[in-house]
Design a protein around this motif. Structure first.
Motif, PDB file in Angstrom:
ATOM      1  N   LYS A 238      35.202  41.733  32.492  1.00 48.49           N
ATOM      2  CA  LYS A 238      34.078  40.811  32.281  1.00 48.49           C
ATOM      3  C   LYS A 238      34.631  39.411  32.011  1.00 48.49           C
ATOM      4  O   LYS A 238      35.605  39.246  31.276  1.00 48.49           O
ATOM      5  N   LEU A 239      33.996  38.410  32.604  1.00 48.79           N
ATOM      6  CA  LEU A 239      34.339  37.006  32.373  1.00 48.79           C
ATOM      7  C   LEU A 239      33.128  36.323  31.757  1.00 48.79           C
ATOM      8  O   LEU A 239      32.047  36.281  32.367  1.00 48.79           O
ATOM      9  N   ILE A 240      33.299  35.780  30.541  1.00 49.24           N
ATOM     10  CA  ILE A 240      32.196  35.167  29.797  1.00 49.24           C
ATOM     11  C   ILE A 240      32.474  33.684  29.610  1.00 49.24           C
ATOM     12  O   ILE A 240      33.545  33.286  29.131  1.00 49.24           O
ATOM     13  N   LYS A 244      27.960  33.525  25.729  1.00 49.13           N
ATOM     14  CA  LYS A 244      27.371  34.755  26.268  1.00 49.13           C
ATOM     15  C   LYS A 244      27.006  34.708  27.753  1.00 49.13           C
ATOM     16  O   LYS A 244      26.380  35.629  28.270  1.00 49.13           O
ATOM     17  N   ASP A 245      27.402  33.665  28.446  1.00 48.38           N
ATOM     18  CA  ASP A 245      27.056  33.544  29.863  1.00 48.38           C
ATOM     19  C   ASP A 245      28.064  34.333  30.703  1.00 48.38           C
ATOM     20  O   ASP A 245      29.206  33.905  30.900  1.00 48.38           O
ATOM     21  N   PRO A 329      46.708  38.648  35.433  1.00 45.97           N
ATOM     22  CA  PRO A 329      45.360  38.658  36.013  1.00 45.97           C
ATOM     23  C   PRO A 329      45.160  37.525  37.019  1.00 45.97           C
ATOM     24  O   PRO A 329      45.516  36.371  36.750  1.00 45.97           O
ATOM     25  N   ILE A 330      44.621  37.880  38.165  1.00 44.19           N
ATOM     26  CA  ILE A 330      44.178  36.894  39.159  1.00 44.19           C
ATOM     27  C   ILE A 330      42.690  37.129  39.351  1.00 44.19           C
ATOM     28  O   ILE A 330      42.276  38.209  39.769  1.00 44.19           O
ATOM     29  N   ILE A 331      41.900  36.110  39.025  1.00 46.08           N
ATOM     30  CA  ILE A 331      40.448  36.260  38.966  1.00 46.08           C
ATOM     31  C   ILE A 331      39.784  35.351  39.989  1.00 46.08           C
ATOM     32  O   ILE A 331      40.083  34.148  40.056  1.00 46.08           O
ATOM     33  N   VAL A 332      38.890  35.940  40.763  1.00 39.21           N
ATOM     34  CA  VAL A 332      38.154  35.190  41.776  1.00 39.21           C
ATOM     35  C   VAL A 332      36.765  34.855  41.230  1.00 39.21           C
ATOM     36  O   VAL A 332      36.044  35.744  40.761  1.00 39.21           O
ATOM     37  N   VAL A 333      36.399  33.562  41.289  1.00 46.06           N
ATOM     38  CA  VAL A 333      35.068  33.101  40.862  1.00 46.06           C
ATOM     39  C   VAL A 333      34.512  32.177  41.943  1.00 46.06           C
ATOM     40  O   VAL A 333      35.250  31.669  42.782  1.00 46.06           O
ATOM     41  N   GLN A 344      37.658  39.722  29.300  1.00 43.99           N
ATOM     42  CA  GLN A 344      37.803  41.095  28.823  1.00 43.99           C
ATOM     43  C   GLN A 344      38.249  41.958  29.995  1.00 43.99           C
ATOM     44  O   GLN A 344      37.534  42.069  30.990  1.00 43.99           O
ATOM     45  N   LEU A 345      39.419  42.511  29.880  1.00 39.62           N
ATOM     46  CA  LEU A 345      39.987  43.291  30.987  1.00 39.62           C
ATOM     47  C   LEU A 345      40.709  44.519  30.428  1.00 39.62           C
ATOM     48  O   LEU A 345      41.735  44.404  29.758  1.00 39.62           O
ATOM     49  N   ASP A 346      40.141  45.690  30.694  1.00 42.53           N
ATOM     50  CA  ASP A 346      40.746  46.949  30.279  1.00 42.53           C
ATOM     51  C   ASP A 346      41.283  47.635  31.527  1.00 42.53           C
ATOM     52  O   ASP A 346      40.520  48.118  32.375  1.00 42.53           O
TER      53      ASP A 346
END
Length: 360
Positions: A238-240, A244-245, A329-333, A344-346
């Motif tokens: 989850k990316l916040i 809380k957005d 982590p490599i995150i695409v947005v 948050q990354l499990d």
């Protein structure tokens, strides 16, 4: 004689022995195993049994996969050990169905490949089989092909025929206890919403053994080998933005966080890669992702539900980090946020073994 079949590792050797010892009997295989879970594992075992019976010239019938009825039958026995009361109920259910199939076919004899499995009690099987004989009039043939070096012969046949060698009985409850004792991740139960084929998953093996059958149909020689590798499973992500957005975001495979959570901001950007100020995290836009991978995702949500293959993701990860061993982590947005972020990354990596086909 009707032969209840549980898997090819047990059945191929068992059927060869039956053909030798009962030459006057026409053998018919009956694959009835509603205990096998998940369904993809059931499909894989049936696929290999089909191949085995085809090679041996034995007709094969498939029973109903009535898993929910099997669950009801063993309810309350979930914690029973292997060879315990749950197994006996399981044998009862499969034998009753097999006996009815034998009567339906006009067969007078029945046996089961479970007799050759070292994980099963022959005495327990014989007791149940004799009870069926008394109740249904179908004789249970309790052969012992384990003793006298039989188990070693079975192992030899399994290797020579390159059969699918599963590493658990098939039952969900037995698998749970086995993985707990091994302190090993029960990754057989993972089924991502994306439908992506995970490394060393049942789905990957199903694809490989289907391919194996295609090679045999074309008379192409091959060898199945095993290789050790670093496996990966992502449990949740989850990316916040702000407090809380929750943003639509996709974490590439082999993205890990040691403490499962990181908070911070984008510190700087270079060459379309945006660097977070914690845990070596990198963010990229969907536009850049599309350009580098020659894809045309309209949204990150589309990427989440229809991602690249694992191999493609690993290739892209190497392009970003210039190494095969990166776990950051490599995150695409869709757009790079200019706010405080909570990630948050499990996820976990672990040593594993998988099979691979080598064309000779």
């Amino acid at each position: 004689m009707l032969v209840h079949i549980c898997c090819s590792v047990d059945s191929h050797f068992f059927l060869e022995k039956l053909q030798h010892d009962f030459p006057e009997e026409k053998l018919t295989g009956f694959f009835y195993d509603p205990n096998i879970h998940p369904y993809s594992e059931y499909q894989l075992r049936y696929l290999d049994v089909q191949r085995s019976c085809k090679k041996l010239g034995i007709d094969l019938l498939e029973g109903e996969y009535d898993f929910e009825n099997w669950i009801d039958a063993v309810r309350g026995l979930e914690k029973e050990p292997e060879k315990g009361a749950r197994c006996e109920v399981c044998f009862d259910k499969r034998f009753i169905t097999s006996a009815k199939k034998a009567l339906e076919l006009g067969e007078k004899k029945i046996t089961t490949t479970l007799l050759v499995s070292p994980l099963k009690s022959q005495e327990q099987l014989k007791r149940v089989g004799d009870d069926f004989h008394e109740k249904h009039g179908v004789e249970f043939i309790a052969v012992d092909y384990r003793s006298g070096g039989g188990t070693q012969d079975q192992s030899r046949v399994t290797k020579e025929e390159q059969l699918y060698r599963q590493d658990y009985c098939g039952c969900l409850f037995g698998l749970t206890m086995q993985r707990e004792q091994q302190d090993k991740l029960m990754d057989e139960m993972f089924s991502p919403i994306s439908g992506q084929t995970l490394p060393a998953s049942i789905e990957e093996r199903l694809e490989m053994y289907s391919y194996r059958n295609e090679l045999e149909d074309k008379s192409i020689e091959y060898k199945i080998i095993k290789q050790k590798f670093l496996n990966y499973r992502q449990f949740n992500f989850k990316l916040i933005s702000g407090k809380k957005d929750v943003l639509d975001a996709y974490a590439l495979s082999y993205s890990t966080l040691p403490r499962k959570k990181a908070q911070g901001r984008i510190e700087f950007a270079a060459h379309n890669i945006h660097y977070f100020n914690r845990e070596e995290i990198k963010l990229i836009t969907l536009e850049f992702f599309n350009k580098q991978n020659s894809t045309n995702y309209k949204s990150v949500k589309e990427l989440i539900y229809n991602p690249l293959s694992y191999e493609q993701e690993l290739t892209f990860r190497k392009e970003i980090n210039n190494t095969d061993y990166d776990l950051s982590p490599i995150i695409v947005v869709e757009n790079i946020p200019d706010t405080k972020l909570t990630i948050q990354l499990d996820a976990t990596t672990y040593e594993d073994t998988k099979e691979k086909i080598i064309i000779l």
